[in-house]
Design an enzyme around this catalytic site. Sequence first.
Site, PDB file in Angstrom:
ATOM      1  N   GLY A  13    -133.406  12.343   7.414  1.00 50.04           N
ATOM      2  CA  GLY A  13    -134.019  13.669   7.130  1.00 50.04           C
ATOM      3  C   GLY A  13    -135.273  13.930   7.781  1.00 50.04           C
ATOM      4  O   GLY A  13    -135.574  13.173   8.508  1.00 50.04           O
ATOM      5  N   LEU A  14    -135.629  15.113   7.665  1.00 46.77           N
ATOM      6  CA  LEU A  14    -136.749  15.763   8.580  1.00 46.77           C
ATOM      7  C   LEU A  14    -138.103  14.986   8.085  1.00 46.77           C
ATOM      8  O   LEU A  14    -138.016  14.606   6.662  1.00 46.77           O
ATOM      9  CB  LEU A  14    -136.922  17.156   8.335  1.00 46.77           C
ATOM     10  CG  LEU A  14    -136.041  18.068   8.891  1.00 46.77           C
ATOM     11  CD1 LEU A  14    -135.962  19.465   8.488  1.00 46.77           C
ATOM     12  CD2 LEU A  14    -136.269  18.087  10.481  1.00 46.77           C
ATOM     13  N   GLY A  16    -141.246  14.500   5.938  1.00 47.70           N
ATOM     14  CA  GLY A  16    -141.695  14.851   4.700  1.00 47.70           C
ATOM     15  C   GLY A  16    -140.753  15.339   3.713  1.00 47.70           C
ATOM     16  O   GLY A  16    -141.011  15.922   2.562  1.00 47.70           O
ATOM     17  N   GLY A  18    -138.692  13.344   2.106  1.00 43.81           N
ATOM     18  CA  GLY A  18    -138.608  12.337   0.785  1.00 43.81           C
ATOM     19  C   GLY A  18    -138.155  11.152   1.023  1.00 43.81           C
ATOM     20  O   GLY A  18    -137.872  10.418  -0.033  1.00 43.81           O
ATOM     21  N   LYS A  19    -137.612  10.689   2.302  1.00 43.02           N
ATOM     22  CA  LYS A  19    -137.179   9.396   2.844  1.00 43.02           C
ATOM     23  C   LYS A  19    -137.937   8.099   1.959  1.00 43.02           C
ATOM     24  O   LYS A  19    -137.278   7.480   1.426  1.00 43.02           O
ATOM     25  CB  LYS A  19    -136.763   9.169   3.883  1.00 43.02           C
ATOM     26  CG  LYS A  19    -136.132  10.371   4.752  1.00 43.02           C
ATOM     27  CD  LYS A  19    -136.036  10.327   6.256  1.00 43.02           C
ATOM     28  CE  LYS A  19    -137.257  10.354   6.931  1.00 43.02           C
ATOM     29  NZ  LYS A  19    -137.929  11.595   6.820  1.00 43.02           N
ATOM     30  N   THR A  20    -139.179   8.018   2.361  1.00 45.09           N
ATOM     31  CA  THR A  20    -140.052   6.953   2.051  1.00 45.09           C
ATOM     32  C   THR A  20    -140.190   6.720   0.679  1.00 45.09           C
ATOM     33  O   THR A  20    -140.069   5.961  -0.246  1.00 45.09           O
ATOM     34  CB  THR A  20    -141.460   7.081   2.687  1.00 45.09           C
ATOM     35  OG1 THR A  20    -141.071   7.104   4.104  1.00 45.09           O
ATOM     36  CG2 THR A  20    -142.343   5.912   2.199  1.00 45.09           C
ATOM     37  N   SER A  88    -134.113   9.537  11.961  1.00 42.71           N
ATOM     38  CA  SER A  88    -132.825   9.171  12.747  1.00 42.71           C
ATOM     39  C   SER A  88    -132.052  10.666  12.924  1.00 42.71           C
ATOM     40  O   SER A  88    -131.022  10.996  12.511  1.00 42.71           O
ATOM     41  CB  SER A  88    -131.972   8.096  12.054  1.00 42.71           C
ATOM     42  OG  SER A  88    -132.064   8.497  10.506  1.00 42.71           O
TER      43      SER A  88
HETATM   44  N1  LIG Z   1    -137.201  14.910  -4.887  1.00 39.41           N
HETATM   45  C1  LIG Z   1    -138.133  14.296  -4.153  1.00 39.41           C
HETATM   46  N2  LIG Z   1    -137.771  13.487  -3.479  1.00 39.41           N
HETATM   47  C2  LIG Z   1    -138.908  12.800  -2.656  1.00 39.41           C
HETATM   48  N3  LIG Z   1    -139.844  13.188  -2.325  1.00 39.41           N
HETATM   49  C3  LIG Z   1    -140.425  14.331  -3.058  1.00 39.41           C
HETATM   50  C4  LIG Z   1    -139.508  15.102  -3.997  1.00 39.41           C
HETATM   51  N4  LIG Z   1    -139.963  15.997  -4.525  1.00 39.41           N
HETATM   52  C5  LIG Z   1    -141.136  16.122  -4.056  1.00 39.41           C
HETATM   53  N5  LIG Z   1    -141.207  15.114  -3.022  1.00 39.41           N
HETATM   54  C6  LIG Z   1    -142.706  15.062  -2.350  1.00 39.41           C
HETATM   55  O1  LIG Z   1    -142.443  15.189  -0.884  1.00 39.41           O
HETATM   56  C7  LIG Z   1    -143.220  14.179  -0.239  1.00 39.41           C
HETATM   57  C8  LIG Z   1    -142.124  13.392   0.719  1.00 39.41           C
HETATM   58  O2  LIG Z   1    -143.085  12.650   1.529  1.00 39.41           O
HETATM   59  P1  LIG Z   1    -142.278  11.337   2.380  1.00 39.41           P
HETATM   60  O3  LIG Z   1    -143.436  10.520   2.780  1.00 39.41           O
HETATM   61  O4  LIG Z   1    -141.314  10.428   1.196  1.00 39.41           O
HETATM   62  O5  LIG Z   1    -141.329  12.049   3.060  1.00 39.41           O
HETATM   63  P2  LIG Z   1    -140.547  11.155   4.472  1.00 39.41           P
HETATM   64  O6  LIG Z   1    -139.037  11.757   4.717  1.00 39.41           O
HETATM   65  O7  LIG Z   1    -140.813   9.665   4.438  1.00 39.41           O
HETATM   66  O8  LIG Z   1    -141.470  11.561   5.574  1.00 39.41           O
HETATM   67  P3  LIG Z   1    -141.547  11.067   7.259  1.00 39.41           P
HETATM   68  O9  LIG Z   1    -140.456  11.223   8.056  1.00 39.41           O
HETATM   69  O10 LIG Z   1    -142.779  11.712   7.765  1.00 39.41           O
HETATM   70  O11 LIG Z   1    -141.995   9.557   6.856  1.00 39.41           O
HETATM   71  C9  LIG Z   1    -143.899  13.360  -1.079  1.00 39.41           C
HETATM   72  O12 LIG Z   1    -145.372  14.014  -1.174  1.00 39.41           O
HETATM   73  C10 LIG Z   1    -143.375  13.380  -2.573  1.00 39.41           C
HETATM   74  O13 LIG Z   1    -144.284  13.370  -3.392  1.00 39.41           O
HETATM   75 MG   LIG Z   2    -141.562   8.128   5.661  1.00 35.30          MG
END
Ligand SMILES: Nc1ncnc2c1ncn2[C@@H]1O[C@H](COP(=O)(O)OP(=O)(O)OP(=O)(O)O)[C@@H](O)[C@H]1O
Ligand SMILES: [Mg+2]
Length: 180
Positions: A13-14, A16, A18-20, A88
């Site tokens: 996914g893009l 932010g 929420g993957k991590t 990815s």
């Molecule tokens: N349903 C949800 N699932 C996951 N994260 C959520 C959700 N709703 C809100 N959030 C918020 O969205 C943000 C997601 O950030 P996260 O670091 O998990 O994204 P990411 O996909 O890992 O980004 P990156 O590719 O930059 O590593 C967090 O601040 C989290 O609290």
């Molecule tokens: Mg991440």
Amino acid sequence: LSRTPGSTIWLTGLPGSGKTTIARLLAVALRDRGITEVEVLDGDALRAGLSADLGFDRAGRDEQVRRVAYVCELLNRHGVTAVVSLVSPYERAREQARARSAGMILVHVDCPLPVLLKRDPKGLYRKALAGEIEHFTGIDDPYELPERPDLRLRTDEQRPDECVEAVIGLLDERGYLPSE
Ligand SMILES: Nc1ncnc2c1ncn2[C@@H]1O[C@H](COP(=O)(O)OP(=O)(O)OP(=O)(O)O)[C@@H](O)[C@H]1O
Ligand SMILES: [Mg+2]
């Protein structure tokens, strides 16, 4: 004692989306459900280690996916479940990874761009829009939507714990979890 074969749950996914966040919670939920051997492979940590030599162009991103899929194969072979949280962005590389790993669960962590711009947990969208960083997925680099994910989560509509429950539900349905 028979060894439960490990599997791979791949979150794409893009930035932010929420993957991590979901990967970390999912690892805990899996352990609660009896999957004790779990390894999270997260994009940021991988970039510091396994893929430190790679760039963010297509070749670098595809090579990272290839390496991660290889590591997942090794982990799975030893009964370890791998949870991958990695942008990815390219369909072909994801599908190649999927073809390598029997029973991989591909999860699209989806969220509309306006919500991502507002979240911007690392401040990277702001930098990308200001032209301070290049090749930022979603801004000046492509994200190819997964055509056949096993599951699509909408993180602007579901809470993190609801997203994790949806993944656990799918794993349960497909017989990946030990019966309680
Ligand atoms: N349903 C949800 N699932 C996951 N994260 C959520 C959700 N709703 C809100 N959030 C918020 O969205 C943000 C997601 O950030 P996260 O670091 O998990 O994204 P990411 O996909 O890992 O980004 P990156 O590719 O930059 O590593 C967090 O601040 C989290 O609290
Ligand atoms: Mg991440």
